[in-house]
Each structure stands twice: as C-alpha cells, then as structure tokens.
Motif scaffolding. Sequence first.
Motif, mmCIF file in Angstrom:
data_model
loop_
_atom_site.group_PDB
_atom_site.id
_atom_site.type_symbol
_atom_site.label_atom_id
_atom_site.label_comp_id
_atom_site.label_asym_id
_atom_site.label_seq_id
_atom_site.Cartn_x
_atom_site.Cartn_y
_atom_site.Cartn_z
ATOM 1 N N LEU A 112 39.479 38.481 33.933
ATOM 2 C CA LEU A 112 38.692 39.631 34.370
ATOM 3 C C LEU A 112 37.913 39.227 35.358
ATOM 4 O O LEU A 112 37.642 40.246 36.270
ATOM 5 C CB LEU A 112 37.699 39.657 32.887
ATOM 6 C CG LEU A 112 38.422 40.296 31.784
ATOM 7 C CD1 LEU A 112 37.481 40.120 30.494
ATOM 8 C CD2 LEU A 112 38.834 41.768 31.907
ATOM 9 N N VAL A 113 37.374 38.041 35.738
ATOM 10 C CA VAL A 113 36.568 37.652 36.760
ATOM 11 C C VAL A 113 37.500 37.843 38.063
ATOM 12 O O VAL A 113 37.062 38.381 39.076
ATOM 13 C CB VAL A 113 35.943 36.377 36.593
ATOM 14 C CG1 VAL A 113 35.132 36.010 38.142
ATOM 15 C CG2 VAL A 113 34.902 36.511 35.585
ATOM 16 N N TRP A 114 38.493 37.252 38.122
ATOM 17 C CA TRP A 114 39.418 37.247 39.147
ATOM 18 C C TRP A 114 39.898 38.834 39.523
ATOM 19 O O TRP A 114 39.871 39.015 40.910
ATOM 20 C CB TRP A 114 40.826 36.561 38.854
ATOM 21 C CG TRP A 114 41.625 36.171 39.811
ATOM 22 C CD1 TRP A 114 42.802 36.834 40.410
ATOM 23 C CD2 TRP A 114 41.565 35.166 40.750
ATOM 24 N NE1 TRP A 114 43.297 36.187 41.454
ATOM 25 C CE2 TRP A 114 42.595 35.107 41.492
ATOM 26 C CE3 TRP A 114 40.876 33.820 40.635
ATOM 27 C CZ2 TRP A 114 42.928 34.069 42.353
ATOM 28 C CZ3 TRP A 114 40.951 32.902 41.596
ATOM 29 C CH2 TRP A 114 41.842 33.017 42.515
ATOM 30 N N PHE A 115 40.034 39.612 38.627
ATOM 31 C CA PHE A 115 40.356 40.929 39.231
ATOM 32 C C PHE A 115 39.152 41.906 39.529
ATOM 33 O O PHE A 115 39.293 43.230 39.809
ATOM 34 C CB PHE A 115 41.212 41.606 38.058
ATOM 35 C CG PHE A 115 42.723 41.100 38.087
ATOM 36 C CD1 PHE A 115 43.454 41.149 39.191
ATOM 37 C CD2 PHE A 115 43.157 40.364 36.896
ATOM 38 C CE1 PHE A 115 44.753 40.746 39.023
ATOM 39 C CE2 PHE A 115 44.269 39.696 36.978
ATOM 40 C CZ PHE A 115 45.220 40.050 37.921
ATOM 41 N N SER A 116 37.794 41.476 39.441
ATOM 42 C CA SER A 116 36.666 42.015 39.876
ATOM 43 C C SER A 116 36.611 42.388 41.202
ATOM 44 O O SER A 116 36.184 43.420 41.571
ATOM 45 C CB SER A 116 35.618 41.491 39.316
ATOM 46 O OG SER A 116 35.337 40.305 39.770
ATOM 47 N N GLU A 117 36.886 41.533 41.999
ATOM 48 C CA GLU A 117 36.962 41.703 43.515
ATOM 49 C C GLU A 117 38.049 42.831 43.980
ATOM 50 O O GLU A 117 37.587 43.598 44.769
ATOM 51 C CB GLU A 117 37.170 40.435 44.186
ATOM 52 C CG GLU A 117 36.406 40.260 45.581
ATOM 53 C CD GLU A 117 36.366 38.938 46.185
ATOM 54 O OE1 GLU A 117 36.783 38.756 47.196
ATOM 55 O OE2 GLU A 117 35.757 38.328 45.460
ATOM 56 N N LYS A 120 35.973 50.604 47.346
ATOM 57 C CA LYS A 120 35.277 50.425 48.628
ATOM 58 C C LYS A 120 33.728 50.119 48.546
ATOM 59 O O LYS A 120 33.086 50.652 49.470
ATOM 60 C CB LYS A 120 35.535 51.765 49.503
ATOM 61 C CG LYS A 120 37.077 51.976 49.702
ATOM 62 C CD LYS A 120 37.372 53.269 50.675
ATOM 63 C CE LYS A 120 38.805 53.183 50.743
ATOM 64 N NZ LYS A 120 39.523 54.564 50.802
ATOM 65 N N VAL A 121 33.645 49.133 47.742
ATOM 66 C CA VAL A 121 32.203 48.610 47.543
ATOM 67 C C VAL A 121 32.353 47.141 48.148
ATOM 68 O O VAL A 121 33.056 46.396 47.691
ATOM 69 C CB VAL A 121 32.014 48.702 46.126
ATOM 70 C CG1 VAL A 121 30.794 47.938 46.088
ATOM 71 C CG2 VAL A 121 31.971 49.885 45.329
ATOM 72 N N LYS A 122 31.300 46.853 49.093
ATOM 73 C CA LYS A 122 31.176 45.448 49.565
ATOM 74 C C LYS A 122 30.245 45.040 49.097
ATOM 75 O O LYS A 122 28.856 45.455 48.967
ATOM 76 C CB LYS A 122 31.042 45.878 51.190
ATOM 77 C CG LYS A 122 32.580 46.210 51.714
ATOM 78 C CD LYS A 122 32.207 46.241 53.321
ATOM 79 C CE LYS A 122 33.460 46.484 53.885
ATOM 80 N NZ LYS A 122 34.048 46.059 54.847
ATOM 81 N N VAL A 123 30.282 43.631 48.810
ATOM 82 C CA VAL A 123 29.201 42.868 48.121
ATOM 83 C C VAL A 123 29.146 41.571 49.104
ATOM 84 O O VAL A 123 30.081 40.887 49.233
ATOM 85 C CB VAL A 123 29.431 42.498 46.523
ATOM 86 C CG1 VAL A 123 28.277 41.438 46.183
ATOM 87 C CG2 VAL A 123 29.560 43.598 45.723
ATOM 88 N N ILE A 136 24.825 37.269 42.582
ATOM 89 C CA ILE A 136 24.449 37.967 41.391
ATOM 90 C C ILE A 136 25.413 38.997 40.862
ATOM 91 O O ILE A 136 25.785 39.109 39.713
ATOM 92 C CB ILE A 136 23.431 38.935 41.954
ATOM 93 C CG1 ILE A 136 21.904 37.946 42.229
ATOM 94 C CG2 ILE A 136 22.734 39.879 40.960
ATOM 95 C CD1 ILE A 136 20.925 38.746 43.047
ATOM 96 N N PHE A 137 26.505 39.422 41.696
ATOM 97 C CA PHE A 137 27.387 40.001 41.430
ATOM 98 C C PHE A 137 28.416 39.158 40.353
ATOM 99 O O PHE A 137 28.746 39.625 39.339
ATOM 100 C CB PHE A 137 28.353 40.533 42.599
ATOM 101 C CG PHE A 137 29.792 41.159 42.135
ATOM 102 C CD1 PHE A 137 29.935 42.139 41.446
ATOM 103 C CD2 PHE A 137 30.681 40.351 42.359
ATOM 104 C CE1 PHE A 137 31.281 42.606 41.392
ATOM 105 C CE2 PHE A 137 32.131 40.951 41.897
ATOM 106 C CZ PHE A 137 32.200 42.036 41.333
ATOM 107 N N TYR A 138 28.732 38.144 40.727
ATOM 108 C CA TYR A 138 29.651 37.205 40.065
ATOM 109 C C TYR A 138 28.713 36.844 38.588
ATOM 110 O O TYR A 138 29.470 36.629 37.656
ATOM 111 C CB TYR A 138 30.136 35.818 40.746
ATOM 112 C CG TYR A 138 31.235 36.365 41.512
ATOM 113 C CD1 TYR A 138 32.615 36.639 40.910
ATOM 114 C CD2 TYR A 138 31.276 36.149 42.936
ATOM 115 C CE1 TYR A 138 33.418 36.862 41.746
ATOM 116 C CE2 TYR A 138 32.385 36.506 43.761
ATOM 117 C CZ TYR A 138 33.387 36.822 43.073
ATOM 118 O OH TYR A 138 34.566 37.162 43.834
#
Length: 127
Positions: free
Chosen positions: A55-60, A67-70, A77-79
């Motif tokens: 789930l974490v791996w596929f978040s990026e 098309k959202v840049k973090v 904070i995102f992670y």
Amino acid sequence: MRKLKKYYAFVTYWAVDSLLLYLATVVYPTAYALGNFRLSVLWAAIVAGFIWTALVWFSEPTLALLKVKVEGGKKMIFYLLVNFIALWLVARIASFSGFGVASFVWAFLLALVANFVVYLVMKVVKF
C-alpha cells in the motif's frame, strides 16, 4: 540492474515493516495483535507487512498518475499519512492480514516509528 534494485528495496522495506509489526506486538501486546485462526504470528507478520508495504509502495505511482508533486519536508508528512492509512486498512482486514490494532492512536504511533525506521534504512542502504 535498476529494476532489480527496486525489488530489493521492496523486499527490504517488507522485512522492516514485518519486523516492526512483530516488535510492536511483543512490546505492546495490549495495543497490537498478530495472528488469527488462519495465520500464525509469524505468517501474520509476513502477510500484514506485505500488504502494508504494498500500500505504501504504490502510493507514489498513484500520486504520479494524479499529477500531484510532494517535495521536501512535505514528503515525510505524506509518508506518515500514507503509513497511518495503510496500517489502519491492514488492521481493518484483520481476518485476512492477521494484524489488529487497539485504536487509531496506536496505528499513528506505529506509523511514526515506521517513518523514522524506514528513513534510517533508506539512508544506510541507499535505495
């Protein structure tokens, strides 16, 4: 070689997440639970760790599709948020994952620890 390195990173994070789940259960047995009628404690740690990592791996890539840049400090904070949501989701499917958590506060605390540990692993291993 680059693709293979990506898989090594996934397996490393999976192992770290599974170990964190196991240690959290050992240290705080009233807050976290591993195992059920289908999965032993070890298998529950492996399965829940895999689901959490996936789930974490596929978040990026999901963010890239949207098309959202973090960038910068917002990435941590995102992670943290992604780890928390992933842990909460894994706990909600406890009959399949074998992982349970007492409350969202405990899930957030484990997500916070995971953020820190994965950051350290990332710096040491340099994936």
